[in-house]
Design a protein around this motif. Structure first.
Motif, PDB file in Angstrom:
ATOM      1  N   ALA A   1       0.733  -0.994  -0.115  1.00 24.73           N
ATOM      2  CA  ALA A   1      -0.037  -0.240   0.107  1.00 24.73           C
ATOM      3  C   ALA A   1       0.837   1.042  -0.089  1.00 24.73           C
ATOM      4  CB  ALA A   1      -0.897  -0.366   1.118  1.00 24.73           C
ATOM      5  N   ALA A   2       1.943   1.228   0.764  1.00 26.55           N
ATOM      6  CA  ALA A   2       3.002   2.238   0.728  1.00 26.55           C
ATOM      7  C   ALA A   2       3.670   2.585  -0.299  1.00 26.55           C
ATOM      8  CB  ALA A   2       3.817   2.418   2.356  1.00 26.55           C
ATOM      9  N   CYS A   3       4.456   1.332  -1.003  1.00 28.99           N
ATOM     10  CA  CYS A   3       5.516   1.506  -1.971  1.00 28.99           C
ATOM     11  C   CYS A   3       5.104   0.830  -3.068  1.00 28.99           C
ATOM     12  CB  CYS A   3       6.117   0.828  -1.700  1.00 28.99           C
ATOM     13  SG  CYS A   3       6.882   1.178   0.161  1.00 28.99           S
ATOM     14  N   GLY A   4       3.759   0.452  -3.595  1.00 26.59           N
ATOM     15  CA  GLY A   4       2.958   0.146  -4.696  1.00 26.59           C
ATOM     16  C   GLY A   4       3.442  -0.986  -4.590  1.00 26.59           C
ATOM     17  N   PRO A   5       1.803  -2.224  -5.927  1.00 28.61           N
ATOM     18  CA  PRO A   5       1.782  -3.303  -5.639  1.00 28.61           C
ATOM     19  C   PRO A   5       3.279  -3.934  -6.544  1.00 28.61           C
ATOM     20  CG  PRO A   5       0.765  -2.139  -7.456  1.00 28.61           C
ATOM     21  CD  PRO A   5       0.762  -1.051  -6.884  1.00 28.61           C
ATOM     22  N   ASP A   6       4.014  -3.464  -7.112  1.00 31.42           N
ATOM     23  CA  ASP A   6       4.956  -3.302  -7.602  1.00 31.42           C
ATOM     24  C   ASP A   6       6.674  -3.720  -6.743  1.00 31.42           C
ATOM     25  OD1 ASP A   6       3.764  -4.617 -10.433  1.00 31.42           O
ATOM     26  OD2 ASP A   6       4.424  -2.167 -10.620  1.00 31.42           O
ATOM     27  N   TRP A   7       6.405  -3.074  -6.173  1.00 35.18           N
ATOM     28  CA  TRP A   7       7.587  -3.189  -5.216  1.00 35.18           C
ATOM     29  C   TRP A   7       8.188  -3.865  -4.603  1.00 35.18           C
ATOM     30  CZ3 TRP A   7      11.503  -0.944  -3.227  1.00 35.18           C
ATOM     31  CH2 TRP A   7      11.862  -1.165  -1.731  1.00 35.18           C
ATOM     32  N   CYS A   8       9.042  -4.915  -4.739  1.00 36.13           N
ATOM     33  CA  CYS A   8       9.900  -5.651  -4.813  1.00 36.13           C
ATOM     34  C   CYS A   8       9.952  -5.862  -2.996  1.00 36.13           C
ATOM     35  CB  CYS A   8      11.446  -6.235  -5.558  1.00 36.13           C
ATOM     36  SG  CYS A   8      11.947  -7.313  -5.440  1.00 36.13           S
ATOM     37  N   GLN A   9       9.632  -7.087  -1.744  1.00 35.42           N
ATOM     38  CA  GLN A   9       9.527  -7.619  -1.258  1.00 35.42           C
ATOM     39  C   GLN A   9      10.359  -8.903  -1.172  1.00 35.42           C
ATOM     40  OE1 GLN A   9       6.909  -5.981   1.990  1.00 35.42           O
ATOM     41  NE2 GLN A   9       5.306  -6.142   0.291  1.00 35.42           N
ATOM     42  N   LEU A  10      10.851  -8.963  -0.267  1.00 37.00           N
ATOM     43  CA  LEU A  10      12.029 -10.883   0.022  1.00 37.00           C
ATOM     44  C   LEU A  10      11.818 -10.865   1.578  1.00 37.00           C
ATOM     45  CD1 LEU A  10      14.586  -9.613  -2.315  1.00 37.00           C
ATOM     46  CD2 LEU A  10      13.174 -11.196  -2.713  1.00 37.00           C
ATOM     47  N   SER A  11      11.486 -12.221   1.635  1.00 39.11           N
ATOM     48  CA  SER A  11      11.240 -12.394   3.022  1.00 39.11           C
ATOM     49  C   SER A  11      12.757 -12.524   3.557  1.00 39.11           C
ATOM     50  CB  SER A  11      10.365 -13.927   3.207  1.00 39.11           C
ATOM     51  OG  SER A  11      10.789 -14.347   4.400  1.00 39.11           O
ATOM     52  N   GLY A  12      13.002 -12.232   4.800  1.00 36.18           N
ATOM     53  CA  GLY A  12      14.306 -12.195   5.331  1.00 36.18           C
ATOM     54  C   GLY A  12      13.793 -13.677   6.622  1.00 36.18           C
ATOM     55  N   ASN A  13      12.768 -14.193   6.725  1.00 38.32           N
ATOM     56  CA  ASN A  13      12.811 -15.162   7.230  1.00 38.32           C
ATOM     57  C   ASN A  13      12.299 -16.727   6.278  1.00 38.32           C
ATOM     58  OD1 ASN A  13      11.311 -13.071   8.341  1.00 38.32           O
ATOM     59  ND2 ASN A  13      12.944 -14.418  10.422  1.00 38.32           N
ATOM     60  N   ASP A  14      12.889 -17.684   6.368  1.00 42.40           N
ATOM     61  CA  ASP A  14      12.812 -18.685   6.055  1.00 42.40           C
ATOM     62  C   ASP A  14      11.240 -19.931   6.329  1.00 42.40           C
ATOM     63  OD1 ASP A  14      15.213 -19.399   3.503  1.00 42.40           O
ATOM     64  OD2 ASP A  14      16.433 -19.422   5.986  1.00 42.40           O
ATOM     65  N   GLU A  15      11.572 -19.449   7.461  1.00 44.54           N
ATOM     66  CA  GLU A  15       9.962 -20.322   7.933  1.00 44.54           C
ATOM     67  C   GLU A  15       8.805 -20.023   7.721  1.00 44.54           C
ATOM     68  OE1 GLU A  15      10.642 -17.290  11.044  1.00 44.54           O
ATOM     69  OE2 GLU A  15      11.988 -18.754  10.105  1.00 44.54           O
ATOM     70  N   THR A  16       8.422 -18.560   7.055  1.00 44.03           N
ATOM     71  CA  THR A  16       7.323 -18.025   6.900  1.00 44.03           C
ATOM     72  C   THR A  16       7.500 -17.845   5.306  1.00 44.03           C
ATOM     73  OG1 THR A  16       8.141 -15.547   7.152  1.00 44.03           O
ATOM     74  CG2 THR A  16       6.802 -17.361   9.008  1.00 44.03           C
TER      75      THR A  16
END
Length: 293
Positions: free
Chosen positions: A177-192
Motif C-alpha cells: 500500500a505504501a510503496c506500490g504493488p510492484d515493490w520488490c519484497q523478499l522474506s528475511g525469514n525462511d520459515e514464513t
C-alpha cells in the motif's frame, strides 16, 4: 529486480581467523550451480560485524569476481553512522556489487525522520541500488511502512527492494500500500517465506540456502508458479532445517551444516560468535536427514 532463493552467505575463516578465499570461491560456484538466483556476501550470516572495512569489501569483490555476472551480488553495507553507510555504499559499488543491502541505524534508535534522512543521504551520495533490510530484532530500529514509502517515492531508482525480517506478515500488504504493488519484497525469514509470498513477496534472502540451495531454489520456483501445493511439500521438508539454523547463535549451526554438505569447509567463527553447541548440532543432523541432505 530480485526474485527466488538468495543465500545470505556464510564467510569461511581459517583456524587463525583470516578469510579463506579458496573455500569461499568454491562455495559461490556451488551456490550458482545449485540454482541460487542472487548472492549476499557480508550480511549478518556472513559475520560482517567482525570484519574491518578493507576485508569486508575484499570479500564482496571476490564474490563479484567469482560470480562473473551470472547472478546479482547484493553486498552487505549498512551502518549506524550515516557517514560510514555512505562510504560503505560507495565501496560496494567500487567492488562491483549490483546492489547494497542496508539496515537502518542500529543502537542509536533514530526517529522515523532520522531513518528517512539517513537513507536519503546515502541516496544523494551514491547511485548504487539499495535493498533495505528491516530487522528490528537485531537493530531495534524499525523502518515503518510509511517511511519506506517515502524513500521509494523520493528515490525510486535507488530503493529497489526490501528484505523484511520483521516477522510480521501484515507488513507485506502494508508495504504494498505504501510503496506500490510492484515493490520488490523478499522474506528475511525462511520459515514464513511461503506465507510471505502468498501476500505479495517474490523471494527469500535465506540462511537455509547455505545448506540446501537446490531445495530452496525449487521451493521458490514452485511459489513463482503459484503451485502452493508443491511448495507446501518443500515447506514440510525444510521446516526443521529452517528451525535448526537458529538452534544456537547464528551462523554457528549454518557453518556446521555446510561442513556436512561440503567436507572440509571451514567452520571457524570469530568471537563473540561461537561454534554450534551439541544440541544444535544434533538438531541440524536430524533436520538434514529429514530433508534427505
Amino acid at each position: 529486480m530480485f526474485t527466488g532463493s538468495i543465500p545470505a552467505l556464510v564467510t569461511p575463516f581459517t583456524a587463525d581467523g583470516s578469510f579463506a578465499e579458496k573455500p569461499f570461491r568454491d562455495f559461490v560456484e556451488w551456490q550458482i550451480a545449485e540454482g541460487s538466483s542472487a548472492l549476499v556476501p557480508c550480511g549478518t550470516t556472513g559475520e560482517s560485524a567482525t570484519m574491518d572495512f578493507a576485508e569486508h569489501f575484499e570479500v564482496v569483490r571476490i564474490c563479484v569476481d567469482q560470480a562473473r555476472g551470472r547472478v546479482p551480488v547484493i553486498a552487505g553495507a549498512g551502518s549506524n553512522d550515516t557517514r560510514i553507510a555512505i562510504k560503505n555504499a560507495q565501496a560496494a559499488k567500487q567492488a562491483g556489487a549490483d546492489c547494497a543491502l542496508m539496515v537502518p541505524p542500529y543502537y542509536n534508535r533514530p526517529s522515523q525522520e532520522g531513518i528517512f534522512q539517513h537513507f536519503a543521504a546515502v541516496a544523494e551520495a551514491c547511485d548504487l541500488p539499495v535493498m533495505l533490510y528491516n530487522v528490528p530484532g537485531r537493530t531495534v530500529t524499525d523502518i515503518l511502512p510509511d517511511t519506506m514509502g517515502r524513500l521509494v517515492k523520493a528515490y525510486p531508482q535507488i530503493f529497489v527492494a526490501v528484505k523484511d525480517a520483521t516477522g510480521s506478515l501484515t507488513r507485506v500488504s502494508q508495504q504494498r500500500a505504501a510503496c506500490g504493488p510492484d515493490w520488490c519484497q523478499l522474506s528475511g525469514n525462511d520459515e514464513t517465506a511461503i506465507a510471505f509470498t502468498a501476500t505479495g513477496g517474490v523471494g527469500c534472502v535465506s540462511v537455509t540456502a547455505n545448506v540446501a540451495p537446490r531445495l530452496c531454489a525449487e521451493f521458490q520456483a514452485a511459489l513463482a508458479e503459484g503451485n502452493y501445493a508443491k511448495a507446501l511439500t518443500y515447506q514440510d521438508t525444510l521446516f526443521a532445517l529452517h528451525t535448526a539454523m537458529f538452534a544456537d547463535a547464528s551462523p554457528g549451526p549454518a557453518k556446521y551444516a555446510v561442513s556436512k554438505v561440503i567436507p572440509g569447509f571451514p567452520t571457524a567463527l570469530r568471537l563473540p560468535m561461537t561454534p554450534a553447541n551439541e544440541a544444535a548440532r544434533a538438531a541440524v543432523d536430524a533436520a538434514m536427514a529429514a530433508a534427505g541432505i
